[in-house]
Design an enzyme around this catalytic site. Sequence first.
Site: not given
Ligand code: NAD
Length: 480
Positions: A175, A228, A232, A250, A284, A381
Amino acid sequence: MQMPAQWSNFINGQWVGSDQQLPIFNPATGTQIATVAQATTEQATQALDGAQRCIAERRLSKGRPADRVCLLLRVASEIRKIAEYGAKILCLENGKRYSDAHDEFVEAARYFEYYAGMADKIEGVSIPLGDDYVDYTVYEAIGVSVQIVPWNFPVSICARSLAPALAAGNACIVKSPELSPLGLCVLFEALEKAGLPKGAAQLLCGLGSEVGGFLVSSPKTNQIVFTGSVPTGRRIMQAAAHWATPCVMELGGKSAGVVLEDADIHDLLVNIKSGIFLNSGQVCSALSRLLVHRSIYAQVIEAVSTMVKGLTRGDGFSGADITPVISARQQQQIGEMCKLAQEEGARLVVGGGIESEVEGFYVQPTVFADVSPSMTIAQEEVFGPVLCIMPFDTDEEAIAIANGTDYGLVAGVFTNDLRRAMRFTQQLRSGQIFVNEWYAGGIETPFGGVGLSGYGREKGQEALYSYVRTKNIAISLKGQ
Ligand code: NAD
């Protein structure tokens, strides 16, 4: 650069449109550059059914494991061919530096090469139970792996999960993130050219709240890999609980680098520049908290301030240090966090908020000093180019501050005293520790968090075992 105006989902080996489109913007200008077909829940059902057929017919696992080695190597080769084109698209839709976008495609190819090397080495063990039994384990594919990808490094994060999952024989549904799906469309063009079996890897460019929520709630989903934010992640873990679907989580971070009295200041500045300003801080594992020994505190603040004032700003193709953040909303949120930091008493050293005079979603590279551990800016963050500097007097105090958030993704220590550094590596609470080089490691080294940074590991040999389950076979020889 010429690029398609409309992009599609990849479902069961076909590129498929939709009645509804999602607009995609260039963060450097704020203008719309393309649309992507917004996947529907009906299409998600088709993808799940196709993935289940791929598993039932053992399309990835019925041959010799060496077949998967060749397949993954073909994928890597196709990714390398489209790396420049893909990087231009990713740079345009994401705002990041072209060279960083290119690195993402190269890294994606490396994931496929690395896990290709493991695809024929997923070996079980034989367990001695005496002469009356033969007992052994096999590692099987989990089945349908749903992988939810964020926007900050969409291509490399997608490949990070996809490559080991396919190496183990799973059927994957990715996704894409709403704000930056096009780089993934290019990545899937490479997967298609490599000749993956139908249903082995599918791409849905829908909304997280709709298609994402649907996928993670489905009993047809056998595994969820989520990268993410914490809110979420929590929603997904709640959905996953219903069918006891295993997850890899993650999540975010608030990572601290500890600077001891003897640290090399020149090296430190190089590390701060990439640690918190790479991708405008939308990382992240960013170095968002710098804990500095009081004896060099003023000197470090001065040096960091001078370095930050020299950073250049421009779009991803300009090669500038600071590129736009992903969206107006993200820009606004970072601005609000900076405002709150000042209200709570942090001292603004340089920067301080959004760039309102220029087009595009730019944020000033920002440094706060005299930040106390309880301030919001030290606990939450920001996901922007914002560094907090805090003083400490003893190693124990530094460790307590570094460990004093709900996160635990990465941490680091800067010193030439290896014995002292080793003490820090033992006591810092996080998934990985960097000594004298922020982001040291690579696709070969396991990555993941503790606490609110999540659980499970990606990267390295260990990650492969997130994508298999163990089956034990016990055979009785009694009476024969
Ligand atoms: P987000 O949580 O807003 O979205 C991430 C993904 O989840 C998107 O594809 C979104 O469409 C999907 N999503 C949203 N609601 C959902 C639901 N109810 N069910 C299933 N999927 C859903 O995060 P973002 O703003 O895209 O990314 C930033 C965040 O990601 C930051 O907190 C960052 O620290 C984290 N991150 C972590 C890592 C890691 O490896 N630990 C790497 C990169 C980013």
